[in-house]
Write a protein that holds these residues in place. Structure first.
Motif, PDB file in Angstrom:
ATOM      1  N   TYR A  62       0.817  -1.210   0.000  1.00 46.48           N
ATOM      2  CA  TYR A  62       0.000   0.000   0.000  1.00 46.48           C
ATOM      3  C   TYR A  62       0.852   1.262   0.000  1.00 46.48           C
ATOM      4  N   ASP A  63       0.450   2.191  -0.857  1.00 48.93           N
ATOM      5  CA  ASP A  63       1.130   3.481  -0.988  1.00 48.93           C
ATOM      6  C   ASP A  63       0.055   4.529  -1.231  1.00 48.93           C
ATOM      7  N   VAL A  64      -0.095   5.465  -0.322  1.00 54.84           N
ATOM      8  CA  VAL A  64      -1.134   6.485  -0.429  1.00 54.84           C
ATOM      9  C   VAL A  64      -0.960   7.340  -1.679  1.00 54.84           C
ATOM     10  N   ASN A  65       0.229   7.344  -2.264  1.00 57.11           N
ATOM     11  CA  ASN A  65       0.479   8.135  -3.463  1.00 57.11           C
ATOM     12  C   ASN A  65       0.089   7.415  -4.753  1.00 57.11           C
ATOM     13  N   VAL A  80      -3.258  -6.030  -6.605  1.00 57.48           N
ATOM     14  CA  VAL A  80      -3.481  -4.641  -7.002  1.00 57.48           C
ATOM     15  C   VAL A  80      -2.314  -4.092  -7.825  1.00 57.48           C
ATOM     16  N   PRO A  81      -2.502  -2.921  -8.459  1.00 62.57           N
ATOM     17  CA  PRO A  81      -1.419  -2.291  -9.216  1.00 62.57           C
ATOM     18  C   PRO A  81      -0.269  -1.810  -8.335  1.00 62.57           C
ATOM     19  N   HIS A 115      -4.551   2.652  -5.402  1.00 62.77           N
ATOM     20  CA  HIS A 115      -4.683   2.219  -4.013  1.00 62.77           C
ATOM     21  C   HIS A 115      -5.716   3.065  -3.260  1.00 62.77           C
ATOM     22  N   VAL A 116      -5.790   4.321  -3.611  1.00 62.64           N
ATOM     23  CA  VAL A 116      -6.809   5.189  -3.021  1.00 62.64           C
ATOM     24  C   VAL A 116      -8.191   4.831  -3.563  1.00 62.64           C
TER      25      VAL A 116
END
Length: 233
Positions: free
Chosen positions: A10-13, A62-63, A17-18
């Motif tokens: 997970y990466d908020v950027n 996920v990507p 993922h958002v």
């Protein structure tokens, strides 16, 4: 209540993922079914992945590859495939889906990803001649596929996400002959969607349907994925 395992780092950027939690909520609301989700870092699946994944009703890879652990991602995909658990792979998830299948089903043990191992002798996932960018793309769906039933249309328009790597066309027949079928192509005939025969739901896309949620649109593929998850156990 049903639980979706999101395999990825997970990466908020990362826009996808958002978008994924929003996409799950939109589809769940339309179905009238409660879903929760959990992020599963790829290194956590290097060992004991069967036990860790057994509680999930569906798995989404996920990507945003390269993943911190390619093997962890592949282990998760293999578990979903072998245990008949609904599976969705978007962008990087698609790319690793076909690597897992090639290595463990087709017997192409040296199959590699050009982004992760560009000097490999056997590149299964190669740079696309035309990436699926933010531009709108038209895809044709294969008659008789599960995917065409989910969309209820032989031709679809997608404009979500950026995927720069896909199936090396030299090997598409090898995968199809083993049961991983082409379910959608772009207007140039490049593979954009694949699905596994004899599995309740095992689909990969070279675009990011989750990003439709950023426009408050429920994506038919994600809705179908959650519906299958709710009926799988």
């Amino acid at each position: 209540m049903y639980c979706i395992g999101l395999i990825g780092d997970y990466d908020v950027n990362v826009v996808a993922h958002v978008a994924i939690p929003l996409a799950i909520q939109l589809a769940a609301d339309e179905l009238g079914i409660q879903f929760i989700f959990e992020w599963i870092p790829t290194p956590s699946l290097d060992q004991d992945f069967e036990q860790k994944l057994s509680k999930y009703h569906a798995i989404w890879v996920v990507p945003a590859s390269p993943y911190r652990s390619m093997q962890g991602a592949l282990n998760g995909i293999r578990f979903a495939r072998e245990q008949q658990i609904p599976f969705l792979g978007t962008c990087g998830g698609f790319q690793h889906m076909i690597i897992e299948f090639a290595r463990n089903v087709v017997g192409l043990a040296e199959a590699e990803h050009a982004e992760e191992n560009p000097d490999a002798s056997f590149i299964l996932v190669a740079p696309l001649s035309c990436s699926v960018s933010e531009r709108t793309h038209t895809f044709r769906l294969a008659p008789g596929s599960k995917t065409i039933d989910f969309y209820d249309s032989p031709e679809i328009v997608e404009q979500y996400g950026i995927c720069n790597y896909g199936l090396n066309p030299e090997y598409r027949s090898r995968l199809e002959n083993a049961g991983l079928n082409i379910a959608g192509v772009d207007l140039d005939g490049e593979v954009r969607i694949m699905e596994l025969d004899r599995h309740p739901f095992f689909i990969g896309t070279l675009f990011q349907p989750e990003r439709s949620a950023l426009k408050s649109i429920t994506h038919p593929l994600i809705k179908a994925f959650l519906r299958k998850a709710a009926s799988s156990k």
